[in-house]
Design a protein around this motif. Structure first.
Motif, PDB file in Angstrom:
ATOM      1  N   LEU A 239      -0.388 -11.713  10.515  1.00 48.63           N
ATOM      2  CA  LEU A 239      -0.131 -10.937   9.297  1.00 48.63           C
ATOM      3  C   LEU A 239      -1.156  -9.821   9.138  1.00 48.63           C
TER       4      LEU A 239
ATOM      5  N   VAL B 260      -0.261  -6.927  11.391  1.00 51.60           N
ATOM      6  CA  VAL B 260       0.822  -6.106  10.838  1.00 51.60           C
ATOM      7  C   VAL B 260       0.283  -5.241   9.704  1.00 51.60           C
TER       8      VAL B 260
ATOM      9  N   GLU C 190       0.362  -1.183   9.866  1.00 52.26           N
ATOM     10  CA  GLU C 190       1.231  -0.445   8.953  1.00 52.26           C
ATOM     11  C   GLU C 190       0.420   0.491   8.079  1.00 52.26           C
ATOM     12  N   ARG C 191      -0.764   0.048   7.684  1.00 51.01           N
ATOM     13  CA  ARG C 191      -1.592   0.936   6.866  1.00 51.01           C
ATOM     14  C   ARG C 191      -2.078   2.136   7.664  1.00 51.01           C
ATOM     15  N   LEU C 192      -2.110   1.989   8.990  1.00 52.06           N
ATOM     16  CA  LEU C 192      -2.511   3.125   9.820  1.00 52.06           C
ATOM     17  C   LEU C 192      -1.290   3.937  10.252  1.00 52.06           C
TER      18      LEU C 192
ATOM     19  N   GLN D 233      -9.069   3.858   1.546  1.00 53.45           N
ATOM     20  CA  GLN D 233      -7.720   4.006   2.030  1.00 53.45           C
ATOM     21  C   GLN D 233      -6.872   2.788   1.702  1.00 53.45           C
TER      22      GLN D 233
ATOM     23  N   LEU E 189      -5.549   2.851  -1.703  1.00 52.76           N
ATOM     24  CA  LEU E 189      -4.462   3.794  -1.886  1.00 52.76           C
ATOM     25  C   LEU E 189      -3.125   3.253  -1.406  1.00 52.76           C
ATOM     26  N   THR E 190      -3.141   2.544  -0.289  1.00 49.69           N
ATOM     27  CA  THR E 190      -1.871   2.226   0.349  1.00 49.69           C
ATOM     28  C   THR E 190      -1.411   0.797   0.133  1.00 49.69           C
ATOM     29  N   GLY E 191      -2.335  -0.093  -0.157  1.00 50.54           N
ATOM     30  CA  GLY E 191      -1.927  -1.474  -0.395  1.00 50.54           C
ATOM     31  C   GLY E 191      -1.619  -2.198   0.897  1.00 50.54           C
ATOM     32  N   ALA E 192      -1.893  -3.476   0.919  1.00 51.63           N
ATOM     33  CA  ALA E 192      -1.738  -4.237   2.142  1.00 51.63           C
ATOM     34  C   ALA E 192      -0.477  -5.067   2.111  1.00 51.63           C
ATOM     35  N   LEU E 193       0.045  -5.347   3.290  1.00 53.12           N
ATOM     36  CA  LEU E 193       1.181  -6.242   3.418  1.00 53.12           C
ATOM     37  C   LEU E 193       0.821  -7.620   2.893  1.00 53.12           C
TER      38      LEU E 193
ATOM     39  N   PHE F 296       4.141 -17.844  11.911  1.00 53.21           N
ATOM     40  CA  PHE F 296       3.982 -16.427  11.638  1.00 53.21           C
ATOM     41  C   PHE F 296       5.326 -15.751  11.443  1.00 53.21           C
TER      42      PHE F 296
ATOM     43  N   HIS G 298       5.506   1.106   3.059  1.00 58.12           N
ATOM     44  CA  HIS G 298       4.118   1.359   3.419  1.00 58.12           C
ATOM     45  C   HIS G 298       3.977   2.761   3.914  1.00 58.12           C
TER      46      HIS G 298
ATOM     47  N   ASN H 131       0.963   5.966   4.500  1.00 61.34           N
ATOM     48  CA  ASN H 131      -0.414   6.413   4.344  1.00 61.34           C
ATOM     49  C   ASN H 131      -0.440   7.888   4.608  1.00 61.34           C
TER      50      ASN H 131
END
Ligand code: SF4
Lengths: 228, 254, 492
Positions: free
Chosen positions: B20, B23, B27-29, B240, B243-247, C468, C486, C488
């Motif tokens: 997790l 991911v 996704e944040r990148l 960062q 700003l973007t929030g995590a999964l 998972f 999501h 950025n």
């Protein structure tokens, strides 16, 4: 199975192996350039010898070289010596060591005789600046045991003998093979030794001890003039 | 950009939080993540026990699962390495060999992949923490985890006396040579504990499981985190991340 | 001394519990690594020199049969008698024959793994000869009746007090006379200094060198183009063994050949640095044939024994033949965490550590060595250390494959692979396990892995959790519901 059969069997297996799985060798990278031998060559050699507890003394003349050898004999407490017969400045050396007994190697019991000498005096054909190795070529006038049996070994190194590193060895050996008229053409000398520092061991508790089977002390006298 | 995620069996069933975090970080990148759902084992275990036939059969499954052209990212140095080993399992010149070569060229260990993204190694993570790094011999000398973690603001990266030394796991080795394995693990644990870390980080889940299991038995639990988890948490704390929030919506190691 | 790698697993497990041994090994392996590391740091163009040494070794293997024939011819021209031995028994027979022909009573030996490999000493002793190991470490283990424990330092497992006790007990029995002027070995104290002990050994062995009829050594490099053998050492005992006795026998394993003097020089540039961190070993001897007319010392008669003992078969194996590149610097041993922990004796053979496990597996009967390639975590420290670029882990895997082909992976391995190939069954099996035993309490009782109990004893096993893939699916669904994709800055 006899040795002759073994030979055929081994060679056949090797050939079959290489035929089944050929081995190609990529070309190696070029050998890196060696140290250049310049005016600081003696200083470089002295610096490499120092951590081996080998002192280099320079001599500008045969008389000075002989004085150095006499000093070393005194410092090491030598009462007897053996030397190679065809040393440079041999007469001066003998004169300077007149107070010591000179032991002559005899062909029947060379080692037995030389085992009693306190100091062995030899001459290096070359010295490798990279590693501080002295290159000694044995011969009829030059028994191998002079640099091995006495507790102190003193080696004369001529200026012209300073070379960069072990990559000079093949050329040196070939020169010797060709130069020695006594040997069949192309045959190398029977024995060449690279001597790098005193005999040493660290077998007990990894504590370094000098002088286990060979000499515990090695001294080098640099002959800083042109030998002919 | 989209990648295909390769999840080691250990992560799938025992350490899902690592997956997790992977991911979440990716996704944040800005990297899209696809996860083929029927993954089992890359064949590493069969390969390392010398069972080449079974390793080959499992490799064939992976070749199907990870058919190109997307990069394949895996949060385990040893599994990534296994995927890169596939070409050895097939005769040169065969279609399977060609597919294996193609896959091997697209496989990235997670840290290596993140390091290849624009802006790396500083991905905007921040965490005031003393982190002991176990490099893992399975990373084949890659310094990607060191480079990523050193770029996390506030993070003090600590390395044990013999950073490259094996933790003694070795898969089957730990079962066949238990006392030797344990001796190595003991050495590793003590060298790590000497650093007085708050967290233990590695990019190799199996090493992490081995070391943290031992520390737990010693009664010296240091939070074990995969590099992805450390980065994920660092992103939460960093600008960062906010700003973007995590999964995962919070630290995955809780 | 019974030498057999069959008990490798048992012996290595036992060694772990020997605290003294572990302390000594830790000290020794760190010492060697530190010396080597310091030497390599200042070794300019190191990688290039390594690559040249590897190329020299590879070139030799690629032309092995021609080079051995050339060596035979050039060595013979130099006056050396060349013998071929297919196996250990033949080599023993040849060497014992040479010894008997020259009426040898006293034999001195330089340190050599290959004479250990062929168990030469017992054969010569059975023929009524006195045989002396003359390397200090080898001499000590010979007196103790033990096998050497390390390629470079055979007696690192003995303390000075051990050596003093050994000399006290054993030197008196040797009938040596040259011990006057020293503390007599009978009242040698345990506090005797290391130089004192060394001097005692020097005197004792000096007498043997001068009395010896035959010197036996190994070979570091044999030069095909010149018929020379090159011997590398620090103590001078190998020089003594080739200088004083009238006859010298050099025993080489057949891969030790180099095509040219240039190749030999490239090897010499690397070998001492990698072995002991020295720029050059104290003594390197290049010997070509017996002493010449008018020379006053050196062996009058020289022999070269070319030993196969299983090596020629290995040349057909593309992966495994890499092991034949090895020039025995010993660096991989010191780098190996397993060797650092169990030492050399556990391997039950002359050759220990990573390269030892490989060589023994290749040279000894398969049924005796099946555990060796498994006693390795595949961490690759050896590969990173080896100056010749030998990929030990790859070779271990190839050997495991051989073992597996002959005996299978066992039930557990087969079951795991079956499940992994059938994802549905795999998920069902793991799901069932999770329901029954989420904390893996039953793990130790799983059949097929007897080591599991111990594993779980020392490490808390991980729990089985919600997988998972299921968790990801759930999160994805949640994401879709909240419609918060999501993004950025990179996407903007
Ligand atoms: S395998 Fe490599 S490192 Fe090990 S002893 Fe041989 S040459 Fe040295």
């Amino acid at each position: 199975m006899s040795s002759a059969n073994a030979r055929e069997g081994i060679l056949a297996t090797l050939r079959a192996g290489l035929a089944a799985a050929p081995l190609s060798v990529p070309a190696p990278p070029a050998r890196p350039a060696s140290l250049s031998v310049g005016p600081d060559a003696w200083a470089l050699l002295a610096a490499v010898l120092e951590p081996l507890e080998v002192r280099l003394r320079l001599a500008a003349t045969p008389a000075e070289a002989a004085r150095h050898v006499a000093d070393i004999a005194r410092e090491r407490g030598a009462a007897s010596y053996a030397r190679w017969a065809d040393l440079p400045a041999a007469a001066e050396m003998d004169a300077a060591l007149a107070g010591l007994t000179r032991l002559e190697p005899n062909p029947s019991g060379c080692c037995q005789a030389l085992a009693r000498a306190d100091l062995g005096l030899t001459f290096a054909q070359a010295a490798l600046m990279d590693s501080g190795s002295l290159v000694l070529v044995a011969g009829p006038q030059r028994p191998r045991s002079v640099s091995l049996l006495p507790p102190t070994h003193v080696c004369l190194v001529p200026r012209a003998g300073l070379v960069a590193d072990v990559s000079a060895l093949p050329e040196l050996l070939r020169r010797h093979a060709a130069a020695s008229g006594a040997f069949p053409q192309g045959l190398l000398p029977s024995c060449l030794n690279l001597i790098t520092g005193p005999s040493s061991t660290a077998d007990i508790e990894l504590v370094l001890v000098r002088g286990v089977h060979g000499p515990g002390a090695l001294d080098v006298v640099g002959l800083d003039w042109d030998l002919e | 950009m989209r990648i295909t995620l390769m999840i080691p069996c250990l992560v799938e069933d025992c350490l899902p939080e690592i997956g997790l975090a992977v991911v979440s970080v990716l996704e944040r990148l800005g990297v899209g993540v696809d996860h083929p759902r029927v993954q089992t084992c890359c064949g590493q275990m069969a390969w390392k026990t010398g069972d080449v036939a079974r390793a080959r059969a499992l490799a064939l499954r992976s070749l199907e699962l990870f058919a190109g052209p997307a990069p394949v990212v895996c949060p385990s140095g040893s599994c990534a390495k296994m995927l890169r080993t596939y070409p050895e399992l097939f005769a040169p010149g065969t279609p399977d060999h060609a597919r294996a070569l193609d896959l091997a060229g697209r496989v990235f260990e997670f840290c290596e992949f993140v390091l290849s993204l624009p802006g790396a190694p500083d991905i905007g993570a921040e965490w005031n923490v003393r982190a002991a790094l176990h490099r893992s011999c399975q990373m084949d000398g890659s310094d990607a985890p060191q480079r990523l973690l050193s770029a996390v603001r506030g993070l003090t990266l600590l390395e044990p006396e013999r950073p490259e030394r094996c933790c003694g796991f070795g898969g089957l080795f730990s079962l066949q040579f238990p006392a030797v394995s344990e001796s190595l693990l003991e050495d590793k644990a003590h060298e790590l504990l000497a650093l007085d870390p708050e967290i233990l980080v590695s990019a190799e889940p199996s090493c992490l499981m081995n070391i943290s299991g031992y520390l737990a038995r010693l009664g010296r639990p240091v939070r074990p985190l995969h590099a992805a988890q450390a980065l994920d948490h660092g992103l939460d704390l960093g600008l960062q991340g906010a700003l973007t929030g995590a999964l995962t919506g919070g630290p995955t190691w809780r | 001394m019974e030498i057999n790698p069959r008990d490798f697993r048992e012996q290595s497990e036992k060694a772990c519990h020997d605290a003294t041994l572990r302390a000594v090994l830790d000290h020794a392996t760190r010492y060697f690594q530190a010396k080597r590391g310091a030497a390599l740091e200042t070794f300019a163009d190191r990688e290039t020199h390594f690559a040249r040494a590897r190329a020299a070794r590879l070139a030799a293997l690629s032309r092995l049969p021609e080079l051995l024939e050339q060596l035979e011819q050039t060595a013979t021209a130099a006056g050396t008698r060349v013998h071929w031995a297919a196996d250990a028994a033949q080599a023993r027979e040849i060497i014992t024959g040479i010894a008997q022909d020259c009426g040898a009573k006293v034999v001195v030996k330089g340190k050599s793994m290959v004479t250990e490999e062929i168990a030469l000493n017992p054969a010569l002793e059975a023929a009524g000869m006195e045989v002396w190991e003359t390397d200090l470490g080898e001499f000590i283990v010979q007196l103790a009746g033990e096998p050497p424990s390390h390629i470079i330092a055979p007696c690192i497992h003995k303390s000075r007090a051990d050596v003093a006790a050994l000399f006290r007990a054993k030197l008196g029995l040797l009938g040596l006379s040259g011990l006057d002027g020293l503390p007599g070995q009978e009242n040698l104290s345990d506090a005797a200094s290391i130089p004192e002990l060394t001097l005692l050994a020097r005197k004792a062995l000096r007498e043997k060198f001068l009395a010896a009829d035959l010197g036996v050594t190994g070979v570091n490099i044999a030069v095909a183009e010149t018929g020379s053998v090159i011997l590398v050492e620090n103590e001078g005992n190998i020089r003594m063994s080739t200088t004083c006795p009238p006859v010298h026998v050099a025993v080489m394993s057949l891969e030790k050949v180099a095509a040219t003097l240039e190749d030999a020089a490239d090897i010499l540039r690397v070998l001492p640095r990698s072995a002991t961190g020295q720029k050059m070993s104290s003594y390197v001897s290049v010997l070509t044939g017996p002493r010449r007319p008018n020379e006053q010392d050196g062996a009058r008669e020289t022999h070269l024994v070319i030993l196969d003992n299983g090596r020629s078969e290995v040349l057909a194996e593309p992966i495994l033949r890499e092991a034949l590149l090895c020039f025995r610097c010993g660096a991989c041993l010191n780098s190996c965490p397993v060797y650092q922990t169990i030492g050399g004796h556990a391997y039950g053979s002359v050759y220990s550590g990573p390269i030892g496990a490989l060589l023994s597996s290749l040279l000894l009967p398969a049924q005796d060595t099946r555990d060796l390639p498994f006693g390795c975590t595949l961490c690759g420290a050896c590969k990173r250390t080896c100056p010749l670029g030998i990929d030990h882990p790859r070779l271990m895997l190839r050997l495991r494959e051989r073992v597996c082909q002959s005996s299978g992976t066992g039930l557990a391995g087969a079951a795991h692979s079956f499940l992994a190939l059938h994802p549905l069954f795999y998920r069902l099996a793991v799901g069932a396990a999770r329901a029954v035993d989420p904390n893996l309490d039953l793990l130790p009782r799983l059949p097929g892995f007897p080591g599991l109990a111990n594993f779980v004893d020392t490490r808390q096993p991980p729990e089985l959790k919600k997988p998972f893939s299921a968790q990801l699916l759930r999160l994805r669904k949640k994401q879709a519901r909240t419609k918060k994709p999501h993004t950025n800055k990179g996407d903007a």
